[in-house]
Scaffold this motif. Structure first.
Motif, PDB file in Angstrom:
ATOM      1  N   VAL A  89       0.842  -1.198   0.000  1.00 20.28           N
ATOM      2  CA  VAL A  89       0.000   0.000   0.000  1.00 20.28           C
ATOM      3  C   VAL A  89       0.875   1.245   0.000  1.00 20.28           C
ATOM      4  N   GLN A  90       1.907   1.247   0.828  1.00 22.54           N
ATOM      5  CA  GLN A  90       2.802   2.407   0.913  1.00 22.54           C
ATOM      6  C   GLN A  90       3.577   2.615  -0.390  1.00 22.54           C
ATOM      7  N   GLN A  91       4.051   1.534  -0.991  1.00 22.02           N
ATOM      8  CA  GLN A  91       4.809   1.654  -2.235  1.00 22.02           C
ATOM      9  C   GLN A  91       3.984   2.331  -3.318  1.00 22.02           C
ATOM     10  N   ASN A  92       2.728   1.941  -3.423  1.00 26.30           N
ATOM     11  CA  ASN A  92       1.839   2.558  -4.406  1.00 26.30           C
ATOM     12  C   ASN A  92       1.620   4.033  -4.095  1.00 26.30           C
ATOM     13  N   LEU A  93       1.441   4.331  -2.810  1.00 23.07           N
ATOM     14  CA  LEU A  93       1.168   5.703  -2.386  1.00 23.07           C
ATOM     15  C   LEU A  93       2.385   6.595  -2.585  1.00 23.07           C
ATOM     16  N   PHE A  94       3.548   6.130  -2.102  1.00 26.85           N
ATOM     17  CA  PHE A  94       4.748   6.968  -2.124  1.00 26.85           C
ATOM     18  C   PHE A  94       5.339   7.150  -3.517  1.00 26.85           C
ATOM     19  N   SER A  95       5.001   6.273  -4.429  1.00 29.37           N
ATOM     20  CA  SER A  95       5.533   6.398  -5.791  1.00 29.37           C
ATOM     21  C   SER A  95       4.707   7.369  -6.639  1.00 29.37           C
ATOM     22  N   GLU A 116      10.287   3.134  -0.041  1.00 30.12           N
ATOM     23  CA  GLU A 116       9.856   4.161  -0.992  1.00 30.12           C
ATOM     24  C   GLU A 116       9.552   5.499  -0.337  1.00 30.12           C
ATOM     25  N   ILE A 117       9.643   5.577   0.990  1.00 30.70           N
ATOM     26  CA  ILE A 117       9.482   6.859   1.677  1.00 30.70           C
ATOM     27  C   ILE A 117      10.517   7.854   1.143  1.00 30.70           C
ATOM     28  N   ARG A 118      11.609   7.338   0.586  1.00 26.85           N
ATOM     29  CA  ARG A 118      12.657   8.204   0.038  1.00 26.85           C
ATOM     30  C   ARG A 118      12.162   9.054  -1.125  1.00 26.85           C
ATOM     31  N   ASN A 119      11.050   8.644  -1.739  1.00 25.20           N
ATOM     32  CA  ASN A 119      10.504   9.416  -2.863  1.00 25.20           C
ATOM     33  C   ASN A 119       9.916  10.757  -2.427  1.00 25.20           C
ATOM     34  N   LEU A 120       9.615  10.887  -1.148  1.00 23.14           N
ATOM     35  CA  LEU A 120       8.934  12.092  -0.658  1.00 23.14           C
ATOM     36  C   LEU A 120       9.972  13.147  -0.280  1.00 23.14           C
ATOM     37  N   CYS A 141      16.752   8.620   5.708  1.00 25.07           N
ATOM     38  CA  CYS A 141      17.839   9.573   5.944  1.00 25.07           C
ATOM     39  C   CYS A 141      18.114  10.484   4.751  1.00 25.07           C
ATOM     40  N   VAL A 142      17.445  10.247   3.621  1.00 22.41           N
ATOM     41  CA  VAL A 142      17.615  11.136   2.464  1.00 22.41           C
ATOM     42  C   VAL A 142      16.524  12.201   2.417  1.00 22.41           C
ATOM     43  N   LEU A 143      15.666  12.242   3.417  1.00 16.13           N
ATOM     44  CA  LEU A 143      14.606  13.253   3.468  1.00 16.13           C
ATOM     45  C   LEU A 143      15.179  14.520   4.104  1.00 16.13           C
ATOM     46  N   TYR A 144      15.986  15.215   3.322  1.00 15.29           N
ATOM     47  CA  TYR A 144      16.774  16.329   3.850  1.00 15.29           C
ATOM     48  C   TYR A 144      15.912  17.510   4.287  1.00 15.29           C
ATOM     49  N   ASN A 145      14.664  17.574   3.844  1.00 13.67           N
ATOM     50  CA  ASN A 145      13.778  18.675   4.235  1.00 13.67           C
ATOM     51  C   ASN A 145      12.970  18.368   5.492  1.00 13.67           C
ATOM     52  N   LEU A 146      13.133  17.162   6.030  1.00 20.55           N
ATOM     53  CA  LEU A 146      12.345  16.757   7.193  1.00 20.55           C
ATOM     54  C   LEU A 146      12.696  17.616   8.400  1.00 20.55           C
ATOM     55  N   GLN A 147      11.667  18.222   8.999  1.00 23.73           N
ATOM     56  CA  GLN A 147      11.851  19.084  10.162  1.00 23.73           C
ATOM     57  C   GLN A 147      11.261  18.477  11.430  1.00 23.73           C
TER      58      GLN A 147
END
Length: 348
Positions: A89-95, A116-120, A141-147
């Motif tokens: 479910v998440q893979q479909n959503l995050f892509s 696939e959270i890395r896509n966000l 860890c690649v979600l550099y905008n995460l606050q």
């Protein structure tokens, strides 16, 4: 003002609610009940309640809105009777919805976060609180905008990814109620952190307490646990608690009580002495401290703004500090301090 679970909640009048809906137009949408309406392409903010019967269908509709910015998902039911947010479910959503800024799965039936959270890439806010998630993928860890990352009461979570220090814009990290065993080795590089609820000194990782040294923007409350693992007072000095002027509440705790020889007991005295907080501190808790005396900074007017003091399970002390040196003290709790015989001379 109504409260629940220690939090304040605000009730909006129906007229104000109707006005807000009118002003927001098609940009905001609330999806609950059995029917899933057609979602306008202009929708940017969605709150959605999922149940066992139509959770997949609702999320499939939502995934078609590629310009979506905010998604809040809640689960209907309890335990296994809640819709399970699987990795598929998440893979479909995050892509598909790659422009998300805010995502909340708080309280959902979630045991794993998909890679696939890395896509966000634009994600600023992620709430996984009250889920059964046991680990976080390295891809987070690649979600550099995460606050903001909220992990409250994820009681199965025992560690954070090794590359966690790459989240350079992280400002708010809630680890309350988790079972984190040790902090990432370079977490001190996240010098934008303003909220860090828990700092865990891992077994054989006492030196890591130095990672607190550069986190001088911390505010609110901080709990430091595992202090029995700190060996060198110099590491405690490097934690630089005295410079954290925005902290309001500090809890310092040690692990389960066990017998120790005299040299270790004296080392604990030196270490706690080195962990002197800033004079702006208002609430202090010391739990299961193993030293033979309290630190000097707990007297001599070093904490003039203290309103709450809790000493719990500090078994080896026979003398309390002079409580009269805290003119604003409103709450005093002493429990499990079996050896106390003397209260300091200055009481007023």
């Amino acid at each position: 003002m109504p409260t629940w679970d220690g939090k304040y909640y605000f009730i909006m009048h129906n007229i104000v609610n109707d006005l807000a809906k009118s002003v927001s137009g098609e940009s905001r949408l609330r999806i609950d009940g059995d029917n899933v309406q057609d979602i306008p392409e202009r929708t940017r903010h969605i709150w959605c309640c999922l149940d066992l019967n139509d959770g997949d269908r609702k999320l499939e509709h939502i995934s078609k809105i590629e310009g979506l910015h905010n998604l809040m998902v809640e689960a209907q039911g309890y335990g296994d009777q809640r819709f399970k947010i699987t990795t598929n479910v998440q893979q479909n959503l995050f892509s598909r919805i790659k422009y998300l800024r805010m995502l909340s799965f708080s309280g959902c039936n979630l045991i794993e976060l998909a890679d696939e959270i890395r896509n966000l890439k634009l994600l600023c806010y992620l709430d996984l609180s009250y889920t059964d998630i046991a680990s976080l993928p390295n891809s987070i860890c690649v979600l550099y905008n995460l606050q903001t990352l909220l992990l409250q009461d994820c009681f199965k979570l025992t560690e954070l990814p090794s590359g966690f220090d790459k989240l350079i814009n992280l400002c708010h990290l809630n680890l309350e109620g988790t079972r984190i065993k040790s902090m990432p080795t370079k977490i001190g590089g996240l010098d934008n952190l303003q909220m860090l609820t828990d700092f865990v000194v891992g077994e054989q990782h006492g030196i890591n307490i130095k990672q607190l040294g550069k986190l001088n923007n911390l505010r609110g409350k901080l709990q430091i646990s595992g202090l029995e693992n700190v060996i060198d007072p110099a590491d405690a000095v490097a934690a630089n608690l005295k410079a954290k002027e925005h902290l309001e509440a500090l809890s310092m705790s040690y692990g389960q009580w066990r017998e120790m020889d005299g040299s270790i007991t004296e080392a604990h005295v030196s270490i706690l002495e080195a962990l002197q907080p800033n004079r702006n501190l208002m609430r202090l808790t010391i739990k299961d401290y193993r030293g033979s005396s309290f630190p000097n900074w707990l007297g001599d007017h070093h904490l003039p703004n203290l309103v709450s003091l809790e000493l719990l399970g500090c078994k080896l002390h026979f003398q309390l500090p002079s409580l009269g040196q805290f003119p604003f003290l409103k709450k005093l709790s002493i429990s499990g301090c079996d050896g106390i015989e003397i209260i300091g001379m200055v009481m007023s």
